[in-house]
Design an enzyme around this catalytic site. Structure first.
Site, mmCIF file in Angstrom:
data_model
loop_
_atom_site.group_PDB
_atom_site.id
_atom_site.type_symbol
_atom_site.label_atom_id
_atom_site.label_comp_id
_atom_site.label_asym_id
_atom_site.label_seq_id
_atom_site.Cartn_x
_atom_site.Cartn_y
_atom_site.Cartn_z
ATOM 1 N N ASP A 86 0.841 -1.199 0.000
ATOM 2 C CA ASP A 86 0.000 0.000 0.000
ATOM 3 C C ASP A 86 0.872 1.244 0.000
ATOM 4 O O ASP A 86 2.082 1.184 0.243
ATOM 5 C CB ASP A 86 -0.948 -0.010 1.194
ATOM 6 C CG ASP A 86 -0.201 -0.067 2.521
ATOM 7 O OD1 ASP A 86 0.759 -0.855 2.631
ATOM 8 O OD2 ASP A 86 -0.551 0.677 3.452
ATOM 9 N N GLU A 151 -0.063 -1.080 5.744
ATOM 10 C CA GLU A 151 0.994 -0.484 6.566
ATOM 11 C C GLU A 151 0.785 1.002 6.771
ATOM 12 O O GLU A 151 0.972 1.531 7.880
ATOM 13 C CB GLU A 151 2.360 -0.745 5.919
ATOM 14 C CG GLU A 151 3.553 -0.421 6.817
ATOM 15 C CD GLU A 151 4.045 1.022 6.675
ATOM 16 O OE1 GLU A 151 4.864 1.451 7.516
ATOM 17 O OE2 GLU A 151 3.609 1.726 5.739
#
Length: 459
Positions: A86, A151
């Site tokens: 991400d 994350e």
């Protein structure tokens, strides 16, 4: 996060990692290979355009946490690589020179959101693994992957999964490698052995829920903003020294070995100051700057909620305000002790003001610092691999920010954790025009391949 949108790096990362998981290929050789790395490095050089040219991006659902493994030879070390797919949100009108979700190469720089944080390093690891397979060479180590997609949103559900898989997926893991930070320079590689923790506080001062008119109430009450400014002003002095009693008592003493490590680090202080667009730092030497970034705590005031902050004038007295500040923690500081010291200090300061307002203090985030043993096998192997690929010794550095995943792995799995960055200091992670240099990306792929071989030799 960028919503559900992911760039081309994400598609390739997820696809390749899942491919490894589904194929479950295992190598049978039980001894480290004796052949040189020349063929591996040559293959990576010849296929670098293939590693860079990726398929076009598309909208994808938020990915699950991917667990993958390759090989289970009990005579080989098992190395687990952590990465995330991400990214921070990005929009071209924020100041990007190109579409942040379309990979663009300009003058040897690969621009795109997530290029260095963290898809580039994830793909470099996969490139190293796939090169051994393409050459039909035995992989020197057993490989495991843990790739997440949350994350940047706080690694939601990751701790729960690690605890759940501690005695299953992670039971055979010997070493954990994270490549989610940067070098200290543009050209010299680094190894990271520590990160600071973080305690984030909110302090609220309240008179009432509604604001006041300063003409009607000014001069006859304790104003919340005045109380809050006094509280925030009591936390740190103009030299950066934290004024909270006892806050430095737990800080680990400086050793001669550590001092020598700071002296050996390659840092052009004037260039660092100029590139940071800062008139003057609080300290004059390289060693002082690095120590106050890495091994001493710092306190930063981040903002005030509830106060009037719009353009123009408004004769208002806020009925309540909340100050936000954080303390970066270092070994051997303890989050609970810091919370107690902060609350006691602010309560003492507030009581001396004899204010009729109410004050409330809360710690909303507490992350312990992380420190690694640089004499661990994988640090020695990484140093050897860096010498092989880059022809130099690495800078041994810490990171002034907090990377909770390192401490999380160390505490739960209780195995050696190492941070092996690939990106240059000017990559601009989380910023506009994020990039990774082609040179860092390709040489980083070689570095991981060399690291596999050195791990096999030292294990």
């Amino acid at each position: 996060m960028s919503g559900l949108r992911r760039n081309a790096f994400s598609q390739a990362s997820s696809f390749l990692a899942l491919l490894l998981l589904l194929e479950g290929v295992m190598f049978s050789s039980s001894s480290p290979p004796s052949w040189p790395l020349d063929k591996v490095f040559q293959y990576i050089d010849l296929h670098q355009d293939e590693f860079v040219q990726l398929p076009g991006g598309q909208s994808l659902p938020i990915p699950p946490i991917i667990l993958a493994h390759l090989g289970n030879d009990p005579k080989k070390p098992t190395v687990c690589f952590y990465g995330h797919l991400d990214v921070q949100s990005a929009h071209q009108d924020d100041g990007w020179l190109t579409d942040p979700y379309t990979l663009m190469e300009v003058d040897g720089k690969l621009y795109g959101r997530g290029a260095t944080d963290n898809k580039g390093p994830v793909l470099a690891w996969i490139n190293a693994v796939s090169t051994f397979r393409a050459l039909e060479q035995d992989l020197p180590v057993n490989i495991k992957f843990i790739l997440e997609g949350m994350e940047e949103a706080g690694s939601i559900a990751l701790e729960e999964l690690i605890r759940k898989e501690k005695d299953r997926f992670f039971s055979s893991v010997d070493y954990i490698v994270i490549s989610d930070n940067l070098w200290l320079s543009k050209r010299k590689p680094a190894l990271t052995y520590g990160t600071r923790g973080n305690s984030y506080f909110l302090v609220k001062v309240k008179c009432r829920d509604q604001d006041f008119h300063s003409g009607t109430f000014g001069g006859i009450l304790n104003e919340p903003v005045a109380d809050l400014v006094a509280l925030l002003g009591s936390l740190v002095d103009s030299s950066g020294h934290i004024l909270i009693p006892g806050i430095y008592d737990q800080v680990a003493p400086l050793t001669e070995e550590e001092k020598e490590m700071y002296e050996a680090i390659d840092l052009d202080l004037e260039q660092y100051r100029s590139s940071s667009q800062v008139e003057k730092f609080l300290f004059d030497t390289k060693e002082e700057i690095l120590m106050h970034l890495w091994r001493y705590p710092s306190l930063s005031i981040h903002g005030i909620e509830g106060a009037f902050d719009k353009p123009g004038t408004k004769t208002v007295i806020p009925g309540w305000v909340t100050g936000k500040f954080s303390i970066r923690l270092v070994p051997h500081m303890n989050v609970s002790m810091v919370e107690k010291q902060v609350k006691q200090h602010l309560e003492d300061v507030f009581s001396k003001r004899n204010s009729s307002n109410q004050m409330a203090i809360s710690m909303v985030l507490g992350v312990q610092p992380w420190i690694a043993n640089t004499n661990d096998t994988q640090y020695l192997a990484a140093k050897r691999a860096i010498r092989t690929v880059f022809g130099t010794e690495p800078d041994m550095i810490q990171d002034g920010s907090s990377i909770p995943i390192a401490k999380l792995f160390q505490d739960i799995i209780q195995k050696s954790v190492m941070m092996l960055p690939l990106g240059a200091v000017d990559d601009g992670e989380h910023s506009q025009n994020e990039k990774i240099n082609r040179w860092n990306y390709i040489e980083g792929s070689k570095l991981f391949a060399a690291f596999f071989l050195e791990m096999a030799k030292l294990h």
